[in-house]
Design a protein around this motif. Structure first.
Motif, PDB file in Angstrom:
ATOM      1  N   PHE A  79       0.840  -1.195   0.000  1.00  0.00           N
ATOM      2  CA  PHE A  79       0.000   0.000   0.000  1.00  0.00           C
ATOM      3  C   PHE A  79       0.876   1.246   0.000  1.00  0.00           C
ATOM      4  N   SER A  80       0.286   2.368  -0.399  1.00  0.00           N
ATOM      5  CA  SER A  80       1.022   3.618  -0.585  1.00  0.00           C
ATOM      6  C   SER A  80       1.000   4.465   0.682  1.00  0.00           C
ATOM      7  N   PRO A  81       1.855   5.499   0.763  1.00  0.00           N
ATOM      8  CA  PRO A  81       1.827   6.388   1.932  1.00  0.00           C
ATOM      9  C   PRO A  81       0.475   7.062   2.132  1.00  0.00           C
ATOM     10  N   SER A  82      -0.239   7.343   1.035  1.00  0.00           N
ATOM     11  CA  SER A  82      -1.527   8.022   1.166  1.00  0.00           C
ATOM     12  C   SER A  82      -2.554   7.168   1.899  1.00  0.00           C
ATOM     13  N   ALA A  83      -2.367   5.844   1.925  1.00  0.00           N
ATOM     14  CA  ALA A  83      -3.286   4.989   2.665  1.00  0.00           C
ATOM     15  C   ALA A  83      -3.189   5.241   4.163  1.00  0.00           C
ATOM     16  N   CYS A  84      -2.095   5.821   4.614  1.00  0.00           N
ATOM     17  CA  CYS A  84      -1.888   6.062   6.045  1.00  0.00           C
ATOM     18  C   CYS A  84      -2.312   7.469   6.476  1.00  0.00           C
ATOM     19  N   CYS A  92       1.024   3.147  11.173  1.00  0.00           N
ATOM     20  CA  CYS A  92       0.590   2.723   9.848  1.00  0.00           C
ATOM     21  C   CYS A  92       1.803   2.705   8.931  1.00  0.00           C
ATOM     22  N   GLY A  93       1.985   1.628   8.208  1.00  0.00           N
ATOM     23  CA  GLY A  93       3.116   1.553   7.299  1.00  0.00           C
ATOM     24  C   GLY A  93       4.439   1.680   8.011  1.00  0.00           C
ATOM     25  N   ASP A  94       4.565   1.018   9.163  1.00  0.00           N
ATOM     26  CA  ASP A  94       5.733   1.189  10.034  1.00  0.00           C
ATOM     27  C   ASP A  94       7.061   1.068   9.288  1.00  0.00           C
ATOM     28  N   GLU A  95       7.208   0.009   8.551  1.00  0.00           N
ATOM     29  CA  GLU A  95       8.490  -0.243   7.897  1.00  0.00           C
ATOM     30  C   GLU A  95       8.352  -0.236   6.387  1.00  0.00           C
ATOM     31  N   GLY A  96       7.819   0.851   5.871  1.00  0.00           N
ATOM     32  CA  GLY A  96       7.839   1.065   4.442  1.00  0.00           C
ATOM     33  C   GLY A  96       6.501   0.965   3.741  1.00  0.00           C
ATOM     34  N   THR A  97       6.243   1.940   2.907  1.00  0.00           N
ATOM     35  CA  THR A  97       5.130   1.922   1.973  1.00  0.00           C
ATOM     36  C   THR A  97       5.716   2.115   0.580  1.00  0.00           C
ATOM     37  N   TRP A  98       4.910   1.905  -0.423  1.00  0.00           N
ATOM     38  CA  TRP A  98       5.429   1.959  -1.795  1.00  0.00           C
ATOM     39  C   TRP A  98       4.450   2.702  -2.689  1.00  0.00           C
ATOM     40  N   GLU A  99       4.978   3.642  -3.440  1.00  0.00           N
ATOM     41  CA  GLU A  99       4.202   4.380  -4.438  1.00  0.00           C
ATOM     42  C   GLU A  99       4.693   3.966  -5.809  1.00  0.00           C
ATOM     43  N   PRO A 100       3.932   3.129  -6.534  1.00  0.00           N
ATOM     44  CA  PRO A 100       4.405   2.673  -7.847  1.00  0.00           C
ATOM     45  C   PRO A 100       4.586   3.847  -8.810  1.00  0.00           C
ATOM     46  N   ASP A 101       5.460   3.655  -9.788  1.00  0.00           N
ATOM     47  CA  ASP A 101       5.686   4.693 -10.786  1.00  0.00           C
ATOM     48  C   ASP A 101       4.467   4.828 -11.686  1.00  0.00           C
ATOM     49  N   VAL A 102       4.362   5.960 -12.323  1.00  0.00           N
ATOM     50  CA  VAL A 102       3.239   6.236 -13.217  1.00  0.00           C
ATOM     51  C   VAL A 102       3.215   5.197 -14.339  1.00  0.00           C
ATOM     52  N   GLY A 103       2.024   4.645 -14.563  1.00  0.00           N
ATOM     53  CA  GLY A 103       1.891   3.641 -15.610  1.00  0.00           C
ATOM     54  C   GLY A 103       2.016   2.229 -15.118  1.00  0.00           C
ATOM     55  N   ASN A 142       8.433  -8.642 -13.406  1.00  0.00           N
ATOM     56  CA  ASN A 142       7.045  -8.815 -13.852  1.00  0.00           C
ATOM     57  C   ASN A 142       6.250  -9.678 -12.854  1.00  0.00           C
ATOM     58  N   VAL A 143       6.407  -9.374 -11.567  1.00  0.00           N
ATOM     59  CA  VAL A 143       5.725 -10.131 -10.512  1.00  0.00           C
ATOM     60  C   VAL A 143       4.357  -9.513 -10.222  1.00  0.00           C
ATOM     61  N   SER A 144       3.396 -10.355  -9.908  1.00  0.00           N
ATOM     62  CA  SER A 144       2.057  -9.888  -9.573  1.00  0.00           C
ATOM     63  C   SER A 144       2.054  -9.259  -8.180  1.00  0.00           C
ATOM     64  N   ILE A 145       1.813  -7.948  -8.137  1.00  0.00           N
ATOM     65  CA  ILE A 145       1.819  -7.196  -6.878  1.00  0.00           C
ATOM     66  C   ILE A 145       0.523  -6.395  -6.779  1.00  0.00           C
ATOM     67  N   GLN A 146      -0.203  -6.599  -5.702  1.00  0.00           N
ATOM     68  CA  GLN A 146      -1.370  -5.773  -5.421  1.00  0.00           C
ATOM     69  C   GLN A 146      -0.928  -4.482  -4.745  1.00  0.00           C
ATOM     70  N   HIS A 147      -1.617  -3.407  -5.098  1.00  0.00           N
ATOM     71  CA  HIS A 147      -1.291  -2.121  -4.489  1.00  0.00           C
ATOM     72  C   HIS A 147      -2.578  -1.327  -4.294  1.00  0.00           C
ATOM     73  N   THR A 148      -2.679  -0.630  -3.160  1.00  0.00           N
ATOM     74  CA  THR A 148      -3.862   0.177  -2.900  1.00  0.00           C
ATOM     75  C   THR A 148      -3.495   1.498  -2.243  1.00  0.00           C
ATOM     76  N   ASN A 149      -4.361   2.504  -2.439  1.00  0.00           N
ATOM     77  CA  ASN A 149      -4.198   3.806  -1.800  1.00  0.00           C
ATOM     78  C   ASN A 149      -5.125   3.974  -0.598  1.00  0.00           C
ATOM     79  N   THR A 150      -5.993   3.000  -0.376  1.00  0.00           N
ATOM     80  CA  THR A 150      -6.939   3.079   0.734  1.00  0.00           C
ATOM     81  C   THR A 150      -7.037   1.727   1.426  1.00  0.00           C
ATOM     82  N   GLY A 151      -7.170   1.770   2.734  1.00  0.00           N
ATOM     83  CA  GLY A 151      -7.315   0.535   3.493  1.00  0.00           C
ATOM     84  C   GLY A 151      -7.200   0.801   4.976  1.00  0.00           C
TER      85      GLY A 151
END
Length: 583
Positions: A79-84, A92-103, A142-151
């Motif tokens: 999940f991204s920093p905005s989810a926190c 929230c996101g104690d040890e790292g969040t991830w914001e994927p690159d555009v696209g 090319n690994v399957s990774i779920q990502h969310t901005n809310t949770g």
């Protein structure tokens, strides 16, 4: 002549033997040193997500180093920093969040919402992204990774808090996950890799498999997760085995004592698995789920345990809290008493498999935002499955004392007893091994010949009162705590070692007496017991932290009730069969 001249001169002669090296075909996943709550402490693994250019190093691309819980099938969840942002009042996101690159996201049409009612997780909509996943320096693209901005996670009393960590997918029936990229364009499909599935396809690991043991953060006992293999030092057998990746029949729950007298009024209790019907002796489907923190069981089961344990249900917090003022609390959580979980035998076996979870591991701690200050709790959570596809859960609280493994190719899952911390927080000692491509069995330390579980916990718990007589005819045997020995007896090697050690001990004592006499003669001052042991030294590694009920030490800084450690046994195997477990 050249070699013989060496011998004539008495010079050493070295023989260099060149042995062809065999590449290790497994990947050991590293664990973080950080401990996580608010219902643990828990341990996590370390991964790096991000990167899509194979010509560049990961460090030069958009990436994030994350601590995540191992668990779940198929994709890895982030999940991204905005989810926190909405949850600044909670970690929230104690040890790292991830914001994927555009696209990186938005190409898969399916954007589900994740719901895990057993511990209150709701996240989504989630996007699927195909980016690199790196573990221990090994990158899969090319690994399957779920990502969310809310949770968020809603606690049992209704508090809404931020998510702490994501999850590392442990594989799936498929090695590639295929999605429909468009609802309008036919045949526009996208294929993403399963991390361990791609490792197997590339030959990096020898089998599409894993084995996991969570370990114990409270005892500074690191977890173990290996793709394509396992750490045999975490595997006491025989385990049970079954076809489903996670779901197995739970036959019963009980209470027992491994060594010494019981802290309860009786030696053992059974039939503590009580479903909503109130009928005992009926197997219940449970999901072994490393993502969930708790023992999510029928309400009747948790209520029944509250009748025999010093715990009370807090109707406001909706957790079972330990009655820390009750003298029985300290005695139970530092004793060799355990909560047992009984499962059917694996294929070809006849005996049920019982996994013992010491109460020392079930003395967990609630923290912010659930409570305002650290509070010991018992992790039984009254749970009602939502539908026929939902089941009770045995989560991380259970997996502190159990291992879970899966060979996706042979469709075989293993579940068995994990050892205690052992002498140096390594269980029975690190011994990494491969899982064969089509394996349906594991090598294990055989509990039917030696009680390795008992011996791996020696020095980490305090034996209650007096040990039981080793012979039913010897009713006069009583010992002090410092004299107690495992009820299974010592191995021949251990007895021989004691005999030899006793002889040397006699000489050592004589030497010490002479030394003391000479020092007294010359006016030397003799140190206290720390001279021999060192201040606070403990021979079996780190004892239980104070906040988790450390027993009192004797005058030499030792925990009472210490026992002999194990000696290496012969490796055993499960029966080789591909037949599924009888229903």
């Amino acid at each position: 002549m050249f070699f013989s001249s060496f011998f004539r001169r008495g010079l050493p002669f070295w023989v260099l033997v060149i042995v062809p090296s065999v590449a290790q075909r497994y990947l050991e996943v590293p664990w973080s040193d950080t401990k996580y709550g608010p219902d643990g402490p828990w341990q996590a693994v370390k991964i790096t997500v991000g990167g899509n250019d194979t010509a560049l190093k990961i460090a030069g691309q958009n990436h994030a180093d994350l601590d995540v819980y191992p668990g779940g099938a198929y994709e890895t969840f982030t999940f991204s920093p905005s989810a926190c942002n909405p949850y600044s009042h909670s970690p929230c996101g104690d040890e790292g969040t991830w914001e994927p690159d555009v696209g990186a996201t938005g190409t898969v049409a399916w954007q589900p919402t994740i719901k895990e009612p057993s511990f209150g997780l709701v996240a989504g909509p989630v996007n699927y992204t195909a980016r690199a996943l790196t573990i221990s320096g090994t990158t899969v693209w090319n690994v399957s990774i779920q990502h969310t901005n809310t949770g968020n996670i809603t606690t049992f009393d209704g508090k809404v808090a931020g998510m702490r960590l994501g999850y590392l997918g442990l594989g799936a029936e498929d090695k590639i996950q295929t999605f429909t990229g468009s609802d309008e364009v036919a045949g526009y499909d996208l294929s993403y890799n399963m991390y361990s599935g791609k490792l197997y396809t590339d030959g990096t690991i020898g089998s599409y498999s894993y084995l996991l043991h969570i370990g114990s953060a409270a005892f500074d006992y690191p977890g173990s997760l290996v793709f394509g293999g396992y750490n045999k030092g975490r595997v006491i057998g025989p385990p049970t085995s079954f076809r489903d990746p996670q779901i197995v029949d739970l036959l019963d729950i009980g209470i027992g004592i491994e060594h010494g007298d019981s802290p309860f009024e009786v030696e053992s209790m059974q039939n503590l698995l009580v479903p909503e019907s109130g009928e005992t002796g009926v197997a219940q489907k449970v999901r072994i789920d490393p993502r969930s923190p708790y023992l999510s069981l029928p309400d009747n089961t948790c209520k029944g345990l509250a009748q025999v344990l010093p715990i009370a249900y807090d109707a406001t917090k909706r957790y079972y809290l330990w009655k820390t003022e009750d003298p029985a609390y300290r005695k139970i959580v530092t004793s060799p008493a355990y909560l047992s979980f009984t499962f059917p035998p694996g294929p070809g076996a006849s005996q049920n498999v019982t996994i013992k979870v010491p109460f020392a591991l079930l003395n967990l701690t609630l923290d912010v935002p659930i409570v305002e200050k650290p509070t010991p709790y018992f992790p039984c959570h009254a749970y009602t499955p939502e539908n026929e596809k939902d089941h009770y859960r045995l989560g991380r609280a259970f997996l502190q004392a159990a291992y879970l493994g899966r060979n996706w190719a042979s469709q075989m899952t293993w579940l068995g007893q994990a050892p205690g911390p052992g002498a140096s927080s390594q269980g029975l000692g690190d011994q990494l091994m491969e899982i064969a491509d089509a394996a349906t069995t594991l090598d294990y330390w055989d509990s039917e010949t030696t009680n390795y579980f008992n011996q791996s916990w020696a020095g980490h718990w305090s034996v209650v009162d007096s040990a039981k007589p080793e012979s039913p005819n010897n009713t006069d045997v009583t010992t002090t705590a410092s004299q107690k020995v495992s009820s299974t007896g010592l191995s021949i090697g251990a007895k021989a070692g004691i005999g030899v050690g006793a002889a040397f001990a006699g000489l050592a004592i004589l030497g010490i007496v002479i030394l003391l006499w000479r020092r007294r003669k010359h006016g030397d001052k003799i140190a206290s017991s720390d001279f021999f042991h060192g201040a606070g030294q403990h021979p079996y590694g780190s004892p239980m932290p104070l906040e988790y009920g450390q027993p009192d030490k004797d005058k030499n800084g030792m925990l009472p009730g210490t026992q002999e450690m194990y000696t290496a046994p012969e490796a055993q195997e499960l029966p080789a069969t591909n037949e599924s477990r009888p229903k």
